[in-house]
Design an enzyme around this catalytic site. Structure first.
Site, PDB file in Angstrom:
ATOM      1  N   CYS A 111     -26.437  -9.681 -17.915  1.00 22.51           N
ATOM      2  CA  CYS A 111     -25.694  -9.547 -19.093  1.00 22.51           C
ATOM      3  C   CYS A 111     -26.929  -9.892 -20.257  1.00 22.51           C
ATOM      4  O   CYS A 111     -27.202 -11.138 -20.124  1.00 22.51           O
ATOM      5  CB  CYS A 111     -24.498 -10.135 -19.280  1.00 22.51           C
ATOM      6  SG  CYS A 111     -23.763 -10.153 -20.659  1.00 22.51           S
ATOM      7  N   CYS A 117     -24.781 -12.943 -22.190  1.00 25.76           N
ATOM      8  CA  CYS A 117     -24.504 -14.095 -21.571  1.00 25.76           C
ATOM      9  C   CYS A 117     -25.495 -14.665 -20.585  1.00 25.76           C
ATOM     10  O   CYS A 117     -25.457 -15.679 -19.975  1.00 25.76           O
ATOM     11  CB  CYS A 117     -23.012 -14.365 -21.184  1.00 25.76           C
ATOM     12  SG  CYS A 117     -22.399 -13.444 -19.606  1.00 25.76           S
ATOM     13  N   GLY A 147       0.655  -1.366  -0.041  1.00 23.22           N
ATOM     14  CA  GLY A 147       0.046  -0.005  -0.129  1.00 23.22           C
ATOM     15  C   GLY A 147       0.916   1.373  -0.033  1.00 23.22           C
ATOM     16  O   GLY A 147       0.403   2.414  -0.097  1.00 23.22           O
ATOM     17  N   CYS A 203     -21.780  -7.613 -20.291  1.00 22.96           N
ATOM     18  CA  CYS A 203     -20.570  -7.965 -19.223  1.00 22.96           C
ATOM     19  C   CYS A 203     -19.301  -6.852 -19.931  1.00 22.96           C
ATOM     20  O   CYS A 203     -19.168  -6.614 -21.016  1.00 22.96           O
ATOM     21  CB  CYS A 203     -19.918  -9.114 -19.431  1.00 22.96           C
ATOM     22  SG  CYS A 203     -20.810 -10.587 -18.623  1.00 22.96           S
ATOM     23  N   CYS A 248     -17.434 -12.912 -20.719  1.00 23.57           N
ATOM     24  CA  CYS A 248     -18.660 -13.027 -21.372  1.00 23.57           C
ATOM     25  C   CYS A 248     -18.601 -14.170 -22.549  1.00 23.57           C
ATOM     26  O   CYS A 248     -19.565 -15.041 -22.485  1.00 23.57           O
ATOM     27  CB  CYS A 248     -19.045 -11.779 -22.068  1.00 23.57           C
ATOM     28  SG  CYS A 248     -20.893 -11.527 -22.346  1.00 23.57           S
TER      29      CYS A 248
END
Lengths: 256, 278
Positions: free
Chosen positions: B239, B242, B31, B264, B270
């Site tokens: 979606c 799909c 980080g 997607c 997808c």
């Protein structure tokens, strides 16, 4: 009684020029100390050294901390000093723009200190902010307005609310009423006086306005060219000034 | 000897060593934003110069590279970076998430769970999460050093005060290993839970000259309030291609009479699902 703040021979120079020299003072709990003097007399340098904004060259600043008793602020680590700066201490700037975040709502400004010390409950933060806005006479409906939409007097009151929300014990004020018109000044002084008395705060107020110290301060310190030239009870110093400079200062006040 | 005139993966070896040192430091301090001497790359800032440099420093001749932009493999940015490394490093490339060893991404984490054998490289425009609250770099570095993060919550407070909820939808700040507040680059907050991953995640900001990292299985927590918990929201649709209900969706306007469809954003995910369905 242990003094809340014990300053011993504090000095700060800017190269060859003196900012303030050999200043010693003691502030007891619940007491308000006024520092007066003309522009360039070292008042603000002194205040900034005390509040940890400027590193002084010499001297000690001993603060009676809640947890560990008297400690030298100047030898504290930076995180400790920052913690102190947002819990037990408060600093009210002359210009509210220096003390406020102008792009953040009034509620966020008041809540910042709470969040900085770990508050993570939105509802509680907001309730405290609302409560404090009421105490400084700002309408609850303005809580989501930005300070840039506030008048000068409101901004200054917001700055005070933001500083007092964590229940500090020592407040530094640098010309808290500077730049405000007289009627607003009077209301603000009234408010500060009420808050200081009710919360039992200790305060150091720097100003060049003798009327302000007359109203607020218990004791008075007069500075000239970086040195303290006279100290005493406020009424005593103002009514019976001893040092020639103080006499000049008191007699220069315009009478209406 | 290869028949290209470039050194392997474009950058010279000393530059790659310098970047690897920054990456190692980043991995050691999760980080933390490590400064590095970012190079001019043959593409404009904002097109992934930081990500490209990190990828170049990590690539080996055996690697298989995948590049995505907003989840898609076939957008300009993704195609040009993929071509760039095909030309300068002559490595294998793929569009399949599972087959890639290094994935460079802009603004998404692939839907397919990553493994410990993979590295995810983010292109980061603005590495400093506190920047829009505190303009001074000196001050923000001090705030990171002292773990002085109250200001980050002020931003979330402002969101709730103004919109009734935390309206930050992308680049949602996270706390890494209870120490550093980090900007996850502008990924949608839907992807935030997947920052806890088996893959090594590296973040490169070219213009701002910073590299930071999230090592595998590191604890990453999205900041929030007790009474307004973090919510990884997405569009409430399946979606249209799909039928997936668990993936992040793009809204596509299909004509000028207000018709739209949700598909997607991860094209490989997808396509894979449609292949399965067919």
């Amino acid at each position: 009684m242990t003094p809340l703040l014990d300053v011993q021979s504090l000095g700060k120079s800017y190269g060859g020029r003196i900012g303030c020299a050999d200043v010693s003072l003691r502030l007891y709990p619940g007491e308000v100390l006024g520092i007066v003097g003309e522009s360039g007399s070292g008042k603000s340098t002194l205040l900034n050294c005390l509040a940890g904004h400027l590193p002084p060259d010499t001297g000690r600043v001993i603060f009676d901390t809640r947890a560990e008793g008297p400690r030298d602020v100047l030898t504290m680590s930076e995180p400790e000093r920052r913690m102190l700066g947002r819990t037990d201490w408060a600093f009210v700037h002359q210009n509210p723009r220096d003390g406020l975040r102008m792009r953040i709502s009034a509620g966020g400004n008041v809540g910042e200190r709470l969040m900085a010390v770990g508050a993570r409950h939105y509802g509680e933060i907001r309730a405290q902010a609302t409560d404090w806005l009421a105490r400084v006479e700002i309408a609850e409906a303005r809580i989501d307005d930005r300070p840039s939409a506030f008048s000068g007097g409101m901004q200054q009151r917001l700055q005070i609310a933001r500083n007092l929300v964590t229940g500090p014990r020592l407040v530094f004020m640098d010309e808290p009423t500077g730049g405000l018109d007289v009627s607003v000044q009077a209301r603000l002084l009234d408010l500060i006086r009420g808050l200081v008395r009710r919360m039992g705060l200790s305060a150091i107020v720097v100003t060049h306005d003798l009327a302000v110290v007359r109203l607020l301060a218990d004791r008075l310190m007069v500075m000239k060219d970086g040195h303290v030239i006279e100290t005493g009870l406020t009424d005593q110093v103002l009514d019976d000034p001893q040092a020639p400079y103080t006499q000049l200062l008191v007699s220069s006040v315009l009478q209406v | 000897m290869r028949d290209t005139d470039y050194n392997f993966a474009y950058l010279d070896e000393q530059t790659k060593r310098m970047i690897r040192r920054a990456i190692l430091k980043g991995v050691a301090v999760p980080g933390y934003q490590v400064p590095f001497a970012s190079r001019e790359m043959p593409m404009p800032y904002g097109w992934g110069t930081g990500g490209v440099q990190v990828t170049a420093a990590c690539l080996t001749p055996e690697d298989t590279l995948k590049v995505i932009d907003q989840g898609a493999d076939d957008t300009t940015n993704a195609v040009s970076i993929r071509k760039f490394f095909e030309k300068t490093a002559e490595i294998a490339v793929t569009e399949r998430t599972a087959e890639a060893t290094i994935i460079q991404t802009r603004h998404r984490i692939p839907e397919t769970p990553l493994t410990e054998a993979q590295i995810l490289v983010y292109q980061v425009p603005m590495p400093e999460p506190l920047r829009f609250l505190e303009p001074s770099e000196v001050e923000t570095r001090k705030m990171h050093a002292l773990q002085d993060y109250g200001l980050m919550h002020v931003k979330l407070y402002e969101d709730i005060a103004r919109h009734g909820e935390i309206a930050t939808a992308y680049s949602y700040p996270v706390m890494v290993e209870d120490r550093y507040v980090m900007s996850p680059s502008p990924i949608p907050k839907f992807d935030n839970p997947r920052l806890v991953s088996a893959a090594l995640q590296l973040f490169g900001a070219g213009r701002e000259q910073r590299i930071y990292a999230v090592p595998p299985h590191t604890r990453v927590v999205s900041l929030d309030f007790e009474d307004h918990p973090f919510d990884p929201s997405k569009a409430p649709h399946p979606c249209a291609l799909c039928g997936a209900e668990d993936s992040y969706l793009d809204e596509v306007i299909t004509d000028d009479r207000g018709s739209r469809m949700f598909v997607c954003s991860d094209t490989d995910y997808c396509a894979g699902r449609r292949g399965e369905a067919a």
